[in-house]
Design an enzyme around this catalytic site. Structure first.
Site, PDB file in Angstrom:
ATOM      1  N   HIS A   1       0.847  -1.191   0.000  1.00  0.00           N
ATOM      2  CA  HIS A   1       0.000   0.000   0.000  1.00  0.00           C
ATOM      3  C   HIS A   1       0.878   1.234   0.000  1.00  0.00           C
ATOM      4  O   HIS A   1       1.862   1.300   0.725  1.00  0.00           O
ATOM      5  CB  HIS A   1      -0.923   0.017   1.218  1.00  0.00           C
ATOM      6  CG  HIS A   1      -2.077   0.955   1.037  1.00  0.00           C
ATOM      7  ND1 HIS A   1      -3.319   0.529   0.621  1.00  0.00           N
ATOM      8  CD2 HIS A   1      -2.177   2.296   1.185  1.00  0.00           C
ATOM      9  CE1 HIS A   1      -4.134   1.565   0.535  1.00  0.00           C
ATOM     10  NE2 HIS A   1      -3.465   2.655   0.866  1.00  0.00           N
TER      11      HIS A   1
ATOM     12  N   ASP B   1     -14.024   3.305   6.452  1.00  0.00           N
ATOM     13  CA  ASP B   1     -13.002   4.036   5.690  1.00  0.00           C
ATOM     14  C   ASP B   1     -13.586   4.643   4.429  1.00  0.00           C
ATOM     15  O   ASP B   1     -13.207   5.748   4.040  1.00  0.00           O
ATOM     16  CB  ASP B   1     -11.809   3.134   5.347  1.00  0.00           C
ATOM     17  CG  ASP B   1     -10.730   3.947   4.637  1.00  0.00           C
ATOM     18  OD1 ASP B   1     -10.234   4.913   5.251  1.00  0.00           O
ATOM     19  OD2 ASP B   1     -10.429   3.669   3.465  1.00  0.00           O
TER      20      ASP B   1
ATOM     21  N   ARG C   1     -12.778  13.126   4.207  1.00  0.00           N
ATOM     22  CA  ARG C   1     -11.462  13.758   4.411  1.00  0.00           C
ATOM     23  C   ARG C   1     -10.988  14.434   3.134  1.00  0.00           C
ATOM     24  O   ARG C   1     -10.361  15.494   3.172  1.00  0.00           O
ATOM     25  CB  ARG C   1     -10.445  12.694   4.849  1.00  0.00           C
ATOM     26  CG  ARG C   1     -10.674  12.214   6.264  1.00  0.00           C
ATOM     27  CD  ARG C   1      -9.845  10.981   6.547  1.00  0.00           C
ATOM     28  NE  ARG C   1      -8.442  11.202   6.294  1.00  0.00           N
ATOM     29  CZ  ARG C   1      -7.609  10.263   5.839  1.00  0.00           C
ATOM     30  NH1 ARG C   1      -8.035   9.042   5.606  1.00  0.00           N
ATOM     31  NH2 ARG C   1      -6.353  10.535   5.623  1.00  0.00           N
TER      32      ARG C   1
ATOM     33  N   SER D   1      -6.677   4.630   8.286  1.00  0.00           N
ATOM     34  CA  SER D   1      -7.311   4.383   6.987  1.00  0.00           C
ATOM     35  C   SER D   1      -6.595   3.233   6.265  1.00  0.00           C
ATOM     36  O   SER D   1      -7.223   2.266   5.817  1.00  0.00           O
ATOM     37  CB  SER D   1      -7.233   5.661   6.144  1.00  0.00           C
ATOM     38  OG  SER D   1      -7.449   5.408   4.784  1.00  0.00           O
TER      39      SER D   1
ATOM     40  N   LYS E   1      -7.808  -1.086   6.126  1.00  0.00           N
ATOM     41  CA  LYS E   1      -8.051  -1.771   4.850  1.00  0.00           C
ATOM     42  C   LYS E   1      -7.124  -2.970   4.708  1.00  0.00           C
ATOM     43  O   LYS E   1      -7.519  -4.034   4.238  1.00  0.00           O
ATOM     44  CB  LYS E   1      -7.835  -0.806   3.681  1.00  0.00           C
ATOM     45  CG  LYS E   1      -8.958   0.213   3.574  1.00  0.00           C
ATOM     46  CD  LYS E   1      -8.759   1.151   2.421  1.00  0.00           C
ATOM     47  CE  LYS E   1      -7.634   2.113   2.654  1.00  0.00           C
ATOM     48  NZ  LYS E   1      -7.782   3.435   2.082  1.00  0.00           N
TER      49      LYS E   1
HETATM   50  N1  URA Z   1      -4.188   6.282   1.347  1.00  0.00           N
HETATM   51  C1  URA Z   1      -5.184   5.736   2.080  1.00  0.00           C
HETATM   52  O1  URA Z   1      -5.634   4.633   1.809  1.00  0.00           O
HETATM   53  N2  URA Z   1      -5.664   6.443   3.100  1.00  0.00           N
HETATM   54  C2  URA Z   1      -5.177   7.643   3.433  1.00  0.00           C
HETATM   55  O2  URA Z   1      -5.633   8.211   4.383  1.00  0.00           O
HETATM   56  C3  URA Z   1      -4.136   8.209   2.667  1.00  0.00           C
HETATM   57  C4  URA Z   1      -3.657   7.499   1.626  1.00  0.00           C
END
Ligand code: URA
Length: 433
Positions: A82, A161, A168, A183, A187
């Site tokens: 990620h 999220d 956000r 966040s 995930k």
């Molecule tokens: N990527 C994400 O999945 N969440 C964030 O808050 C910032 C970048």
């Protein structure tokens, strides 16, 4: 319990209890806490922060706000990655196929563009027919057969999220360590992979601008992942300069495909290979040197490209686009941005360049906005390059003439020209494990 009191507590710098966090997440997902109250809470968290215990509680509560994916129907070790988000960051499209071609399964949920940064799901959807929402059984079958599937946050996964991320994005509360860490890690935990490699971006185009903040974010996320029983590490990578030359959805798809063919820009190739090597290492494929060799080999022998093509076809997309990326729809209009004077590019405000691409239609200003997949920027010059007066620094692509003026102005204001060639910057600053 009342959301008003929780906002008041956080506004004054208090620490929310596990019960308060659970209440807030549960009621927000149920629609009983309105967006305006959650927006106030997000801003309070932005300014007052959260301690480690609050961040872990928030992450776990968010992860459990919907379905937790059980990846056991997929054979073998599953590795995920990620990125914290950047400009021109198409590493998932390169790294995923490489890792899968080396025999480690990648069952990955990706995001959409957020703020000035792009998202893998938007990029993939620039391939005609490509589906990023597919039934769970189908997802498992594709990963078992191809080694790789890339989907959006589908169905009822991490609904907390989904709602928070969209809010956000439009309330200027993205660049906060507790909010980014919860966040991303909610995930990742819900997505069920055994190994997680985090690409924490640092610099002018990252949500975390300083190396110190980026390392703190990385430590926070690695600690949450490890506590949750996953193999987890993070690379801190440079986002002071856009990654590669392409910014914008189909432009980035084309560049990612070229990179898998071994013809990509050096920075993108290097970061993608290092992320892939770390994923392979976490998955037990050997020491780092062996894993670097494996990753390079999958790029060189074409197996990673083959893997991308079969994934695209399995997910309903037109595989010819992988073989012939010139098939991607081109923007009807383009405009060259020329250097106002001679000099060397001594700084790029990469966030500003990301904003310029959003202004051209490549990203969203509001959560309801649609994206122009063909819009974006191709950089001809980057940090450290010399330009002559009037030389082309970048080419802008859009579908409406009136978008060029403001975007070109934003682009030029984001590039600083100086007399001296600046010192080269590292691509990878650190590894946190
Ligand atoms: N990527 C994400 O999945 N969440 C964030 O808050 C910032 C970048």
């Amino acid at each position: 319990m009342r959301m008003y009191d929780l906002i008041e507590k956080k506004k004054r710098g208090g620490s929310l209890s596990a019960e308060e966090i659970a209440y807030m997440v549960r009621e927000f997902v149920a629609g009983d806490i309105p967006d305006y109250q959650m927006s106030a809470m997000l801003m309070a968290v932005y300014f007052k922060g959260m301690d480690d215990r609050e961040i872990t509680d928030l992450t776990l509560e968010m992860a459990h706000s919907g379905d937790m994916v059980d990846l056991t129907p997929i054979e073998g070790i599953k590795a995920d990655k990620h990125s914290t988000g950047g400009v021109g960051d198409k590493t998932t499209l390169v790294t995923g196929p490489i890792v899968a071609a080396c025999g480690v399964k990648v069952a990955k949920m990706s995001g959409r563009g957020l703020g000035h940064t792009g998202g893998t799901v938007d990029k993939l959807e620039s391939i005609p027919g490509f589906k990023t929402a597919i039934p769970r059984d189908e997802f498992f079958r594709i990963v078992n057969e191809n080694g790789l599937a890339l989907i959006g946050q589908s169905g009822n996964m991490v609904p907390a999220d989904k709602k928070l991320y969209a809010l956000r994005d439009v309330t200027a509360t993205v660049d906060s360590i507790p909010l980014i860490a919860s966040s991303i890690m909610s995930k990742k935990l819900a997505a069920g992979s055994d190994c997680i490699v985090l690409d924490v971006k640092t610099g002018s185009g990252a949500f975390m601008k300083s190396l110190e903040d980026s390392i703190s974010l990385a430590r926070e996320m690695v600690s949450i992942g490890t506590l949750a029983g996953r193999r987890c590490c993070a690379l801190i990578t440079n986002m002071d300069v856009p990654l590669g030359h392409a910014i914008g959805n189909s432009l980035e798809m084309e560049e990612a495909i070229e990179t898998l063919k071994g013809r990509g820009p050096e920075d993108l190739t290097c970061v993608s290979l290092e992320l892939a090597a770390n994923m392979l290492h976490m998955a037990g494929k050997g020491d780092m040197e062996q894993c670097r060799k494996l990753a390079k080999g999958a790029m060189k022998d074409g197996s990673a490209l083959k893997c991308l093509k079969s994934m695209v076809e399995s997910q309903g997309g037109d595989g010819r686009y992988v073989e012939h990326p010139d098939l991607f729809a081109k923007a009807p209009l383009s405009r060259e941005v020329r250097a106002p004077e001679a000099g060397c590019i001594t700084h790029m405000d990469t966030e500003g360049i990301g904003v310029a691409s959003v202004m051209l239609g490549a990203g969203r200003n509001k959560k309801e906005d649609t994206i122009d997949y063909s819009a974006g920027i191709l950089l001809r010059k980057k940090y450290g390059d010399r330009v002559e007066a009037g030389e082309t620094m970048a080419v802008l692509y859009a579908s409406h003439e009136e978008l060029f003026g403001p975007a070109a102005e934003k682009f030029l204001a984001s590039c600083t020209l100086g007399k001296q060639k600046p010192e080269p910057e590292p691509l990878i600053f650190a590894r946190v494990s």
